[in-house]
Design a protein around this motif. Structure first.
Motif, mmCIF file in Angstrom:
data_model
loop_
_atom_site.group_PDB
_atom_site.id
_atom_site.type_symbol
_atom_site.label_atom_id
_atom_site.label_comp_id
_atom_site.label_asym_id
_atom_site.label_seq_id
_atom_site.Cartn_x
_atom_site.Cartn_y
_atom_site.Cartn_z
ATOM 1 N N ARG A 185 28.737 15.116 54.863
ATOM 2 C CA ARG A 185 29.241 14.648 56.154
ATOM 3 C C ARG A 185 28.739 13.235 56.459
ATOM 4 N NH1 ARG A 185 27.684 18.628 60.341
ATOM 5 N NH2 ARG A 185 29.116 19.921 59.179
ATOM 6 N N GLY A 186 27.488 12.969 56.130
ATOM 7 C CA GLY A 186 26.933 11.632 56.366
ATOM 8 C C GLY A 186 27.594 10.577 55.507
ATOM 9 N N VAL A 187 27.860 10.902 54.249
ATOM 10 C CA VAL A 187 28.534 9.937 53.369
ATOM 11 C C VAL A 187 29.937 9.646 53.884
ATOM 12 C CG1 VAL A 187 29.507 9.674 51.057
ATOM 13 C CG2 VAL A 187 27.165 10.472 51.333
ATOM 14 N N ARG A 188 30.623 10.676 54.358
ATOM 15 C CA ARG A 188 31.973 10.476 54.897
ATOM 16 C C ARG A 188 31.922 9.581 56.135
ATOM 17 N NH1 ARG A 188 33.829 15.741 56.027
ATOM 18 N NH2 ARG A 188 33.928 15.990 53.789
ATOM 19 N N ARG A 189 30.938 9.814 56.997
ATOM 20 C CA ARG A 189 30.811 9.015 58.217
ATOM 21 C C ARG A 189 30.488 7.559 57.883
ATOM 22 N NH1 ARG A 189 28.867 11.324 63.310
ATOM 23 N NH2 ARG A 189 30.485 12.753 62.695
ATOM 24 N N VAL A 190 29.631 7.343 56.889
ATOM 25 C CA VAL A 190 29.299 5.976 56.479
ATOM 26 C C VAL A 190 30.552 5.292 55.930
ATOM 27 C CG1 VAL A 190 28.010 4.647 54.773
ATOM 28 C CG2 VAL A 190 26.852 6.379 56.110
ATOM 29 N N GLY A 191 31.364 6.032 55.183
ATOM 30 C CA GLY A 191 32.608 5.462 54.657
ATOM 31 C C GLY A 191 33.563 5.053 55.764
ATOM 32 N N GLU A 192 33.694 5.915 56.785
ATOM 33 C CA GLU A 192 34.564 5.581 57.917
ATOM 34 C C GLU A 192 34.054 4.340 58.651
ATOM 35 O OE1 GLU A 192 34.558 9.068 60.293
ATOM 36 O OE2 GLU A 192 35.776 10.219 58.872
ATOM 37 N N THR A 193 32.748 4.263 58.832
ATOM 38 C CA THR A 193 32.163 3.107 59.519
ATOM 39 C C THR A 193 32.385 1.842 58.711
ATOM 40 O OG1 THR A 193 30.493 4.534 60.505
ATOM 41 C CG2 THR A 193 30.060 2.168 60.527
ATOM 42 N N GLY A 194 32.208 1.927 57.398
ATOM 43 C CA GLY A 194 32.444 0.765 56.542
ATOM 44 C C GLY A 194 33.895 0.314 56.593
ATOM 45 N N ALA A 195 34.823 1.263 56.603
ATOM 46 C CA ALA A 195 36.242 0.907 56.689
ATOM 47 C C ALA A 195 36.554 0.236 58.022
ATOM 48 C CB ALA A 195 37.097 2.153 56.511
ATOM 49 N N ARG A 196 35.964 0.754 59.098
ATOM 50 C CA ARG A 196 36.195 0.149 60.406
ATOM 51 C C ARG A 196 35.632 -1.271 60.469
ATOM 52 N NH1 ARG A 196 33.988 3.445 65.276
ATOM 53 N NH2 ARG A 196 33.123 4.411 63.443
ATOM 54 N N ILE A 197 34.445 -1.458 59.923
ATOM 55 C CA ILE A 197 33.827 -2.789 59.934
ATOM 56 C C ILE A 197 34.631 -3.757 59.083
ATOM 57 C CG2 ILE A 197 31.805 -4.082 59.159
ATOM 58 C CD1 ILE A 197 30.103 -1.725 60.073
ATOM 59 N N SER A 198 35.101 -3.298 57.923
ATOM 60 C CA SER A 198 35.884 -4.198 57.074
ATOM 61 C C SER A 198 37.198 -4.577 57.743
ATOM 62 C CB SER A 198 36.134 -3.555 55.711
ATOM 63 O OG SER A 198 36.982 -2.434 55.843
ATOM 64 N N GLY A 199 37.795 -3.647 58.491
ATOM 65 C CA GLY A 199 39.013 -3.979 59.237
ATOM 66 C C GLY A 199 38.748 -5.018 60.307
ATOM 67 N N ILE A 200 37.636 -4.888 60.995
ATOM 68 C CA ILE A 200 37.281 -5.862 62.032
ATOM 69 C C ILE A 200 37.011 -7.229 61.409
ATOM 70 C CG2 ILE A 200 35.506 -6.465 63.723
ATOM 71 C CD1 ILE A 200 35.301 -3.462 64.328
ATOM 72 N N LEU A 201 36.291 -7.239 60.308
ATOM 73 C CA LEU A 201 36.010 -8.513 59.646
ATOM 74 C C LEU A 201 37.282 -9.155 59.104
ATOM 75 C CD1 LEU A 201 32.685 -7.698 57.771
ATOM 76 C CD2 LEU A 201 33.002 -9.076 59.817
#
Length: 101
Positions: A30-46
């Motif tokens: 669950r933590g790895v999935r959450r980190v992946g979602e956060t990374g995708a969101r940050i990359s979209g913002i960047l």
């Protein structure tokens, strides 16, 4: 102690070890999935921030003529005053409704 007590203790220990390992694995996934979602969101913002076709940022107030900044300030103060007046009227209506009860 009789042998069956040792057997119960050993079985209980094995069950607890398996349950703890399952708990750790599930929360790790669950933590790895959450980190992946956060990374995708940050990359979209960047990506949005680095987009060349994005709308230009508004010019800072100190680079604009003083009259336009003063007009914007006046407009903002009028909007703020009207919001405050609406809030006062809303509160007065509520208090008058509560006083009737």
């Amino acid at each position: 102690m009789p042998w069956w007590i040792w057997l119960c203790l050993a079985l209980f220990m094995i069950v607890m070890i398996v349950a703890g390992a399952a708990y750790a694995v599930l929360h790790g996934i669950r933590g790895v999935r959450r980190v992946g979602e956060t990374g995708a969101r940050i990359s979209g913002i960047l990506a949005t921030m680095s987009d060349a076709d994005a709308a230009p940022a508004p010019t800072p107030g100190f680079t604009r003529p003083l009259t336009s900044v003063a007009d914007a300030y006046t407009d903002t103060q009028q909007v703020k005053a009207s919001r405050d007046q609406e809030k006062r009227e809303r509160h007065a209506r509520v208090w008058s409704r509560w006083n009737r009860v």
